[in-house]
Design a protein around this motif. Structure first.
Motif: not given
Length: 445
Positions: A281-284, A286-291, A295-299
């Motif tokens: 996730s450190e390479y995601w 900003k939007e994915a890390r924000k989700l 608490g909304d895991h994006p995948i």
């Protein structure tokens, strides 16, 4: 610096390029050709695998890494250099590929250990030195997680060569946008979609919602052939948005609550890669890390099911709809998607949704080309199947930049390169993109 193209010079897959500089033999990618794309036998190469000092990998798709096991079996003992995420993805991707090759299990273990021992992950954006005055820098290409383009420079003369690898498009879920390239004397540049434009990526989630709503209205199945690396994770991300984002929940009520169809990831490799994506996730972006922070895991979402064993896969093939099924391979050249299509392609209630490039000669391209023709058909294991299922093409999901994206990327270089060599494209794509670039004042080979 001397460059010899050993694969994908005049086609899309089988990427392999040899850079010889200051006595070093540097290979960029060592991929497997797919469909009717030609493959160059290693015995015809100008050097032996034992003579290669470094192998650079732009990313972990099989058409860029698939021949690495063969390279090692033929004596390669140099260093494998790639980004940190590509290093994490390398062994799972190649381990899966070797299952379908005629390689004894003991040899598979030996090759996997060799790949792990020889490969090194590097940071993007930082210059590093090789031997004999050659330096390199990786920068993010936005194609899949870990994808990069690579610039080599002779520090004494200042001459530089940049290999684009596969370039992605902006606004791709999870991924950082492609970075602007540093100036180079020669750019070896991909041209997969050099002759066309994709659908508007900002509207593609709407199109996905529309297609799924229409496709599932008759309780059929939606088959999505998808690459285990990259495409499956993007689709899970966008379905997560369709099912959980208030805006899309209002737009697509047929996909909500008890009406929501189950989503099956019928790909053991896709499941493993999704877990690796989650750990990186450190390479995601900003939007994915924000989700994720909210608490909304994006995948991940309720109603997403993993089909891990073959018995459950066969049950799913026989099960009735509605259902959304993600399975590899992306070009229908193998994998579990073939069983689903063999069972379901003749049923007009079912739909096939293509979200990526289909190389010439692959079953995916045949289905695309003949879906709208009377009595169009395709063969699976010598069994002829009429294409009665509805076929959709969502080009906005391509992991490759389109013509505009390719042009914007090269124009973001703050000095024009001395020359551009177009590779990784069919003849029409290279021709059209070359003409566009020449009109903009670039020298194209």
């Amino acid at each position: 610096m001397k460059i010899t193209h050993l694969g994908a010079e005049t086609c899309v897959t089988g990427s392999c390029h040899l850079l010889q500089a200051n006595g070093l033999n540097i290979m960029v990618d060592c991929g497997m050709a797919q469909g009717s794309d030609p493959s160059n036998a290693m015995e015809n190469w100008p050097i032996k695998p034992t003579e290669i000092d470094y192998l650079f990998l732009t990313h972990a798709h099989i058409d860029h890494i698939g021949r690495v096991p063969e390279l090692i079996q033929n004596g390669f003992k140099g260093e494998i250099i790639c980004s940190h995420p590509t290093k994490a993805l390398l062994v799972p991707m190649l381990g899966d590929a070797m299952k379908f090759a005629d390689i004894p299990k003991d040899d598979v273990r030996t090759v996997k250990k060799a790949i792990d021992d020889l490969s090194w992950g590097f940071e993007c954006g930082e210059p590093f030195d090789l031997q004999k005055g050659i330096s390199f820098k990786l920068k993010r290409a936005g194609h899949i997680l870990g994808s990069c383009f690579i610039r080599f420079e002779d520090k004494e003369t200042g001459y530089s060569v940049l290999f684009s690898g596969d370039l992605g498009a902006k606004d791709t879920p999870i991924l950082v946008d492609p970075e602007p390239p540093d100036p180079a004397d020669l750019v070896v540049m991909e041209s997969t979609y050099g002759d066309r434009l994709h659908d508007d990526r900002t509207k593609r989630i709407n199109r996905l919602g529309q297609v799924l709503t229409r496709s599932l209205s008759d309780n059929g199945k939606v088959f999505i052939p998808a690459f285990s690396l990259g495409r499956i994770q993007e689709l899970i991300y966008e379905m997560d948005r369709l099912f959980l984002d208030p805006v899309y929940k209002e737009m697509f009520p047929a996909l909500q609550g008890n009406k929501r169809p189950p989503v099956f990831v019928d790909s053991p490799l896709g499941l493993e890669i999704t877990k690796i994506y989650s750990s990186l996730s450190e390479y995601w972006d900003k939007e994915a890390r924000k989700l994720q922070h909210k608490g909304d895991h994006p995948i991940d979402f309720n109603g997403l099911y993993a089909v891990e064993n073959y018995r459950d896969h066969l049950k799913l093939c026989d099960a009735k709809g509605p259902a959304i099924i993600l399975a590899g391979s992306g070009m229908c050249t193998g994998g579990r998607i073939l069983d689903h299509l063999a069972k379901g392609i003749e049923d007009p209630k079912n739909d096939i949704l293509f979200v990526g490039y289909q190389a010439a000669g692959t079953p995916g391209r045949i289905i695309q080309d003949y879906a709208d023709k009377p009595d169009g058909y395709v063969y699976f294991d010598d069994s002829r199947k009429t294409i009665n299922a509805k076929v959709h093409n969502l080009t906005g999901y391509s992991a490759h930049a389109d013509q505009k994206g390719l042009v914007n990327w090269i124009e973001s270089m703050h000095e024009k390169p001395g020359a551009i060599k177009l590779v990784h494209g069919e003849e029409s794509a290279r021709k059209v993109l070359g003409e566009v670039l020449e009109q903009l004042g670039y020298t194209v080979h």
